[in-house]
Each structure stands twice: as C-alpha cells, then as structure tokens.
Motif scaffolding. Structure first.
Motif, mmCIF file in Angstrom:
data_model
loop_
_atom_site.group_PDB
_atom_site.id
_atom_site.type_symbol
_atom_site.label_atom_id
_atom_site.label_comp_id
_atom_site.label_asym_id
_atom_site.label_seq_id
_atom_site.Cartn_x
_atom_site.Cartn_y
_atom_site.Cartn_z
ATOM 1 N N ASN A 32 20.537 -12.704 0.961
ATOM 2 C CA ASN A 32 21.559 -12.026 0.168
ATOM 3 C C ASN A 32 21.212 -11.974 -1.318
ATOM 4 O O ASN A 32 21.781 -11.180 -2.068
ATOM 5 N N TRP A 33 20.283 -12.841 -1.753
ATOM 6 C CA TRP A 33 19.882 -12.881 -3.157
ATOM 7 C C TRP A 33 18.565 -12.160 -3.401
ATOM 8 O O TRP A 33 18.062 -12.152 -4.520
ATOM 9 N N THR A 34 18.017 -11.550 -2.361
ATOM 10 C CA THR A 34 16.712 -10.907 -2.493
ATOM 11 C C THR A 34 16.726 -9.776 -3.514
ATOM 12 O O THR A 34 15.866 -9.706 -4.405
ATOM 13 N N SER A 35 17.674 -8.879 -3.402
ATOM 14 C CA SER A 35 17.752 -7.747 -4.342
ATOM 15 C C SER A 35 17.972 -8.225 -5.767
ATOM 16 O O SER A 35 17.389 -7.692 -6.721
ATOM 17 N N PHE A 36 18.826 -9.250 -5.939
ATOM 18 C CA PHE A 36 19.089 -9.797 -7.269
ATOM 19 C C PHE A 36 17.811 -10.344 -7.890
ATOM 20 O O PHE A 36 17.479 -10.043 -9.045
ATOM 21 N N ALA A 37 17.060 -11.132 -7.094
ATOM 22 C CA ALA A 37 15.828 -11.729 -7.608
ATOM 23 C C ALA A 37 14.791 -10.664 -7.938
ATOM 24 O O ALA A 37 14.110 -10.730 -8.970
ATOM 25 N N THR A 38 14.656 -9.666 -7.060
ATOM 26 C CA THR A 38 13.687 -8.596 -7.297
ATOM 27 C C THR A 38 14.026 -7.816 -8.570
ATOM 28 O O THR A 38 13.153 -7.518 -9.387
ATOM 29 N N GLY A 39 15.297 -7.493 -8.744
ATOM 30 C CA GLY A 39 15.722 -6.779 -9.948
ATOM 31 C C GLY A 39 15.466 -7.578 -11.203
ATOM 32 O O GLY A 39 15.036 -7.043 -12.233
ATOM 33 N N GLY A 40 15.703 -8.894 -11.132
ATOM 34 C CA GLY A 40 15.460 -9.746 -12.289
ATOM 35 C C GLY A 40 13.994 -9.788 -12.668
ATOM 36 O O GLY A 40 13.635 -9.725 -13.852
ATOM 37 N N VAL A 41 13.129 -9.873 -11.669
ATOM 38 C CA VAL A 41 11.689 -9.892 -11.931
ATOM 39 C C VAL A 41 11.233 -8.569 -12.539
ATOM 40 O O VAL A 41 10.383 -8.542 -13.432
ATOM 41 N N ILE A 42 11.800 -7.458 -12.072
ATOM 42 C CA ILE A 42 11.447 -6.149 -12.627
ATOM 43 C C ILE A 42 11.791 -6.104 -14.115
ATOM 44 O O ILE A 42 10.988 -5.661 -14.954
ATOM 45 N N LEU A 43 12.974 -6.593 -14.473
ATOM 46 C CA LEU A 43 13.382 -6.592 -15.876
ATOM 47 C C LEU A 43 12.455 -7.470 -16.718
ATOM 48 O O LEU A 43 12.050 -7.089 -17.820
ATOM 49 N N VAL A 57 0.819 -1.212 0.000
ATOM 50 C CA VAL A 57 0.000 0.000 0.000
ATOM 51 C C VAL A 57 0.850 1.259 0.000
ATOM 52 O O VAL A 57 0.576 2.216 -0.749
ATOM 53 N N TYR A 58 1.883 1.319 0.823
ATOM 54 C CA TYR A 58 2.663 2.546 0.969
ATOM 55 C C TYR A 58 3.405 2.894 -0.331
ATOM 56 O O TYR A 58 3.399 4.044 -0.770
ATOM 57 N N ILE A 59 4.015 1.876 -0.949
ATOM 58 C CA ILE A 59 4.663 2.098 -2.241
ATOM 59 C C ILE A 59 3.625 2.434 -3.296
ATOM 60 O O ILE A 59 3.851 3.295 -4.164
ATOM 61 N N LEU A 103 6.018 -6.090 -6.983
ATOM 62 C CA LEU A 103 7.176 -6.039 -6.088
ATOM 63 C C LEU A 103 6.858 -6.707 -4.753
ATOM 64 O O LEU A 103 7.698 -7.414 -4.189
ATOM 65 N N SER A 104 5.644 -6.493 -4.242
ATOM 66 C CA SER A 104 5.256 -7.089 -2.976
ATOM 67 C C SER A 104 5.108 -8.605 -3.102
ATOM 68 O O SER A 104 5.517 -9.358 -2.207
ATOM 69 N N ILE A 109 9.269 4.444 -8.239
ATOM 70 C CA ILE A 109 9.584 4.694 -9.650
ATOM 71 C C ILE A 109 9.539 3.382 -10.433
ATOM 72 O O ILE A 109 9.001 3.323 -11.548
ATOM 73 N N ALA A 110 10.109 2.316 -9.853
ATOM 74 C CA ALA A 110 10.086 1.015 -10.520
ATOM 75 C C ALA A 110 8.656 0.538 -10.735
ATOM 76 O O ALA A 110 8.321 0.000 -11.799
ATOM 77 N N ALA A 111 7.784 0.750 -9.737
ATOM 78 C CA ALA A 111 6.385 0.344 -9.875
ATOM 79 C C ALA A 111 5.721 1.082 -11.028
ATOM 80 O O ALA A 111 4.953 0.491 -11.796
#
Length: 342
Positions: A314-325, A70-72, A299-300, A272-274
């Motif tokens: 440690n792989w959370t940011s990597f996975a999130t970035g990959g899904v965004i792409l 909700v906040y994002i 993203l949520s 911005i990504a959303a």
C-alpha cells in the motif's frame, strides 16, 4: 543567448550539416556533463539497497531488475524526442497493449513470429503518425489528443483480444526461445535496449532531425520562421515514439509468450517520469536518451528495493513518488552547481 537565438542557431547548424551529421563532439564528455546527476542517483540507490541487502547486488538480480525496466526504457527513449519539442505522447500505454495483441493474434493464427514483428512495428508507427495528424489537423495540444488515443488504442486491443489473454502460441519457436531468452547470459531485451540507446542518442544529438527537434522545442515560432518543417518533424517525432513502443511490445511478446490486453497500464506516466528524472524538461529544447534510460532504471531499482525492505504494497506508490521527487531535485541541484562553475 535567448531562446529565439538558440532556435535559429540550431536551425542554421542543421542546414550546414553534411550527410546529416553534426560536427563531432566527444560523447563521454557530453555524457558526464548532462547525465552525471541521474547516474549518480542511480548509483547511490543501488549502493543504498545493496549495503544492507548484499543479495540485491547479485548479478542475476541486477540483470532481472534491469530487464524489468526495458519496456519503460524503450518508451522513454521515444518520448524524449516528443518532450524535447514540447509534445507529449500519453498514448504509449494503450499503443503498447494494442501492438502486443496484434502480434499475438498474428502468431496464433499461423504467422511466423519473426514476420509478425514488422507488422507490430508498423502498427506502432501508424499509431504515432495518427496522433501527429490529429494534433496538426485539429490544432489541438498533443496532450489532449494522446489522452484520447490512449483509451482508443487500449480499447482496440481489448476488442481484438475479446478481453482475454491470447495464449496457445508456438513457444518452441526461435522467436520465443532466443528473443525471449538470455543469449550470452544477458536478456535479449537488454541487448536491444543497448543498441537502441546508442542509435537514438546519436540521432538526437548529431543529426539534422535531432537539431530540428531541439530547435522547435526551444522556440516553435522562431523555428518555423527560420524554415524548419515543424509539422513534418512533429510527425516524425511521434512516429518514433510509436516505433519504440512497438519494439517494447515485441520484446514483451517474446518474453511473456502471450498477449495480454491489460498490460501497459500506467506505463505512459512512468515513461514521462523517466524522461524528466533523466533531464528532459517539459519545457522542451533539450533531452537525454541516456538520462531517460537511467531514469527508468531508477524506477525499476526502487520497485525492487521496496521488496527487499519489505515495504507494504500500500506504500509502494508513495515511496516511488518520493524517490522521483528526490531524484529530480538532486539532478536539478547538480545542474545548477555545474552552471555556476562555468
């Protein structure tokens, strides 16, 4: 049709509106056309996690996942207007924390929680207007200005809170029990988001202000030449971004029951990504409020799905970035396919 012609056409349509409303276009058809890609990606993600892990599809878990976005989502709703006119508001993370601290301090010092909310909203609007004025007066890109005010606003929040979490709030007040609760079995914040999405989607697509925002984003020079008040529209768009950010802060205060000046770090990039996932390009000229919320939901869902798949943190940011792409690529491909069929 060239960008200049589109801008002038938008300006002419804005002048011909009566009562601030554009000619009616069926919303469902527009929704399917503009947001199909991102909604499809969201559905596939939910199914992809829910099939191997049925507990993910539990109603309580889905509501919790939606509530976490909700906040994002609210920040992204306001950000759409800025991006659609080639502006950007990187200060939302700092403004969010500052508004949260302002509200918590007021409540702790004896102000009725419901009366603190308008002050928080005005604080957010003031932050947005300040960004717009600095951008206009100094003739600087909003990217640079809001990068500076991101730190400025967060610094104000930290200073007011003395670097500590603000607690000892009257949690038995209706503000915390109702606005921070689940009326009707659904988090109150989700009801607010639903209303906000409907209102802002109409504002962007069917009002004079929305037409001006898109015309300026299509071609600022042509929009100014055609008589559109560019400066005033910029102030209004960034003020709206500040308002939605303050609304997110008010809901966070109700839910968390405390004012933490460290909250909101990185929210600006997620917002911005959303927006971009939801189909609002950095080049301006168009935007989608519904798509931005769907992007925030993606993203949520990704963050919740990583927990079920037991992905190391440690792989959370990597996975999130990959899904965004992947989400952006899929949405872009669907849009190109749709244009070829026309």
């Amino acid at each position: 049709m060239t960008e200049t012609e589109r801008a002038v056409d938008d300006a002419e349509r804005a002048r011909e509106q009566t009562g601030g409303l554009r000619r009616f276009h069926p919303l469902p058809r527009r929704l399917v056309r503009d947001e199909l890609g991102v909604l499809l990606v969201l559905g596939l993600l939910i199914a992809g996690i829910g099939i191997p892990y049925p507990d993910f599809l539990d109603t309580d878990n889905l509501l919790s996942t939606a509530h976490n976005s909700v906040y994002i989502s609210l920040m992204a709703c306001g950000m759409v207007f800025a991006l659609a006119m080639r502006e950007v508001d990187l200060s939302v993370g700092g403004s969010y924390a500052m508004c949260l601290v302002v509200g918590a301090l007021l409540v702790r010092d004896g102000t009725a929680p419901w009366l603190a909310v308008p002050v928080m909203l005005l604080t957010g609007i003031a932050a947005g207007v300040f960004n717009a004025l600095v951008t206009t007066v100094l003739a600087l890109p909003s990217f640079i200005v809001t990068l500076g005010t991101l730190l400025l606003f967060r610094g104000v929040g930290l200073a007011l809170a003395e670097g500590k979490q603000i607690t000892d709030l009257p949690l038995d007040d209706s503000f915390f029990t109702f606005a921070g609760g689940d009326p009707g079995g659904v988090p109150f914040a989700l009801w607010v988001l639903l209303v906000g999405v409907v209102v802002l989607a109409v504002v962007l697509t069917r009002t004079r202000f929305g037409a001006r925002v898109r015309a300026i984003g299509s071609n600022p020079d042509a929009a100014e030449f055609s008589g559109i008040p560019v400066v005033r529209t910029r102030i209004q768009a960034l003020a709206l971004s500040g308002l939605t950010t303050a609304c997110a802060a008010a809901l966070a205060l109700a839910f968390y029951g405390a004012g933490d000046p460290t909250l909101g770090q990185g929210y600006e990039l997620q917002a911005i990504a959303a927006c971009i996932i939801g189909g609002t390009p950095l080049a301006g000229g168009r935007g989608s409020v519904v798509g931005a919320v769907a992007g925030a939901m993606i993203l949520s869902v990704v963050a919740a799905g990583l927990v079920f798949f037991e992905v190391p943190i440690n792989w959370t940011s990597f996975a999130t970035g990959g899904v965004i792409l992947v989400a952006v690529a899929a949405d872009s491909a669907l849009r190109r396919t749709g244009r070829r069929r026309k």
